[in-house]
Design an enzyme around this catalytic site. Structure first.
Site, PDB file in Angstrom:
ATOM      1  CG  HIS D  15     -16.058 -11.804  35.540  1.00 17.34           C
ATOM      2  ND1 HIS D  15     -15.602 -13.077  35.734  1.00 17.34           N
ATOM      3  CD2 HIS D  15     -15.260 -10.996  36.286  1.00 17.34           C
ATOM      4  CE1 HIS D  15     -14.566 -13.049  36.551  1.00 17.34           C
ATOM      5  NE2 HIS D  15     -14.339 -11.825  36.901  1.00 17.34           N
ATOM      6  CB  CYS D  34     -14.808 -12.318  42.638  1.00 18.80           C
ATOM      7  SG  CYS D  34     -13.017 -12.176  42.615  1.00 18.80           S
ATOM      8  CG  HIS D  40     -14.588  -7.536  39.163  1.00 20.02           C
ATOM      9  ND1 HIS D  40     -15.491  -8.475  39.648  1.00 20.02           N
ATOM     10  CD2 HIS D  40     -13.502  -8.256  38.792  1.00 20.02           C
ATOM     11  CE1 HIS D  40     -14.967  -9.673  39.589  1.00 20.02           C
ATOM     12  NE2 HIS D  40     -13.759  -9.583  39.063  1.00 20.02           N
ATOM     13  CG  HIS D  42     -10.512  -9.582  35.004  1.00 19.85           C
ATOM     14  ND1 HIS D  42      -9.627  -9.189  35.966  1.00 19.85           N
ATOM     15  CD2 HIS D  42     -11.468 -10.304  35.637  1.00 19.85           C
ATOM     16  CE1 HIS D  42     -10.023  -9.667  37.143  1.00 19.85           C
ATOM     17  NE2 HIS D  42     -11.141 -10.334  36.966  1.00 19.85           N
ATOM     18  CG  ASP D  80     -13.298  -6.645  22.905  1.00 16.54           C
ATOM     19  OD1 ASP D  80     -12.817  -6.522  24.038  1.00 16.54           O
ATOM     20  OD2 ASP D  80     -13.101  -5.826  21.987  1.00 16.54           O
ATOM     21  CG  HIS D  81     -15.268  -3.207  24.621  1.00 19.45           C
ATOM     22  ND1 HIS D  81     -14.059  -3.689  24.207  1.00 19.45           N
ATOM     23  CD2 HIS D  81     -15.027  -1.941  25.075  1.00 19.45           C
ATOM     24  CE1 HIS D  81     -13.125  -2.758  24.395  1.00 19.45           C
ATOM     25  NE2 HIS D  81     -13.678  -1.693  24.921  1.00 19.45           N
ATOM     26  CD  GLU D 125     -10.159 -14.022  36.353  1.00 18.45           C
ATOM     27  OE1 GLU D 125     -11.214 -14.507  35.937  1.00 18.45           O
ATOM     28  OE2 GLU D 125      -9.769 -14.199  37.526  1.00 18.45           O
TER      29      GLU D 125
END
Lengths: 136, 136, 136, 136, 136, 136
Positions: D15, D34, D40, D42, D80-81, D125
């Site tokens: 994100h 950020c 980047h 998480h 996801d992914h 997070e």
């Protein structure tokens, strides 16, 4: 609509549980090995929880960088690698139980947060013992 | 002003989910592999949370040594290394789901705490599944 | 140059420690509450460690999706939500101590891995007890 | 009498925090690293908490297998992914802060739960930062 | 007589698994959702392990403050809140699998440690997947 | 064929890093806030690892109840809720760094284990710092 944000931090400190208005025998009976006059210590974990509305510009309740810095200034710097009984003003006359440490941290942080925000402190003393205080 | 204290404990037990008023087919459909007649088991984690005023003499809401002993006597000794369905009175006629185990533990501990104290039980059945019951 | 990759999985099972060639008194003396004839249980954590060269095409020692599926087929499906003593062939005549479970899992997975790969099994029985076996 | 059940899940996503109505300088000032235009990521941990009465037939507040599947369908599969900013409809026009992700997940799951059940989302997070949203 | 010291750190990064010498179909077949062209991400945990003799003056194998700063300079600053594929030199031509990230970190830190010290890197990509590299 | 078993325990202690043959300035320079003359403290985690053959009668490498009691007698009782520098013989003339604590614990436990068993001590001082010593 409100969201709660949580930020964790740590400090490592020595302490001793003691009530100076009691006899040595009564201190030993109530506090046991926690009354050791030479102190023992803990890796304290502190979670600071702040509840409020999401700012529509940032998408944040509070900027975590700001909250992290508040915790550093008001909790980690005064308490980390200290003897709570000997090295801090806050516990000169307050017994540093987990309960009292949580209350003290709440009062140290409260003035630095906007009045619209609610504050809760969770303090972990060991893996098995923790306490929470939200001001009420 | 009230503070909540949390104390963690563990017990390792076998159990089986089963409703004796249902057919075998219905039990299988609802409980799946948790209905295995030969039982399976878990490392249960239990967190006992007690909320109340800080005693000005001790700085404690409740002495953790007392709380630890209450959990040992009323939770760990009767449930640890047992088969909940076969070895305990509490689950002779109660299905030992995580929800029901939390409610049973709450009722076992409630009589041993001062009325001014609030009680909540959190039960971890696996790393991913847990439940909470506070009596309301 | 070799790298070790680790993959964690879990299974929840009932078991009982018992040596059938011993008297009841001897079983009780050695295994204590783990000898309960009605069984108890655990959330077992298993970490499968595979050591080998990095494949220059994939950048993998072994594809984690393949390793995950091997663990599912040979460990989770036969052991999860089972009674190790009653429901599995492997522990019909083998006492299901953590040590023996780790050795059994090693032997179940070894034939499914390329000979150039080394294998180690770590089994967590509780938060405080775990064992490791690497075939030597 | 109500019980709360908690179910944990995970998704790994990229994100970037960005407010398109702000200048690049303002985005950098507020969001710092950020705001990296290349993203980047998480390992997000999501805990879904459902509060309600225990069903007397099953002993469940909600069948964990049903709750697990709801989370898979409405949270893990879409997120996801993925790159939250580029690959999802939900964050095309919503800044994917932890606060906003928790609110989005709450709204995705709420329609699939019985009206008598209360819902709370906790989103981790990082190990030190998490948020909670319960619809109020 | 040697002691091993371990220091943990974290960085949050986006990445994509991709082999540019393969077809799109082959990349999809091998890397699945990890091949998403828009990237996904992880909270990477890195444990740096250093083995050597205890210095009789300090009682240290290596000063943890020095080791912490080395990890900050050579791992956290270049990798945290970055896209490993786009923002780093190290992974311009190296597929950022967990295995390769561990090897890269080992080579980045090795020159900054005394030759008498042994070095091992453990990289956690998710709660369930991790890798280790010790240079051999 | 050998298996390694691990048993975790904890003790909470105060300590101070100090080399009495150095000047105050040198102590401050090397040990920083760890040199605080009023002490600080930690929740120390200790994992005792024992490697040996599985006993065919018990299925154990070593009875965990025996190992747990050895750790209680030789580690927890002398060190828990103590000031390592003031209250213990072992650290009267040894600087209580994590490295030295691990070596001391190894030497305290070694005489109580069968010669055929190998011993390793892992000591966690904080969540991010730990050390290992295996006698070599």
């Amino acid at each position: 609509m409100k969201v709660t944000v949580h930020r964790k931090a740590h400090f490592n400190a020595a302490h001793r549980l003691h009530n100076p208005s009691w006899s040595a025998a009564q201190n030993t009976e109530v506090f046991g090995k926690c009354n050791n006059p030479n102190y023992h210590g803990h890796n304290y974990g502190v979670t600071v929880s702040v509840r409020g509305e999401i700012d529509p510009g940032t998408g944040y309740v509070i900027d975590m960088k700001v909250l992290k810095q508040l915790i550093r200034t008001h909790v980690e710097e005064p308490f980390d690698h200290r003897n709570l009984n000997l090295d801090t003003e806050e516990f000169k006359n307050v017994n540093p139980t987990a309960e009292n440490i949580a209350v003290v941290i709440w009062h140290k942080l409260r003035p630095h947060l906007n009045d619209a925000l609610e504050l809760k402190i969770t303090l972990h003393e060991t893996e098995r013992n923790s306490v929470e205080f939200d001001g009420h």
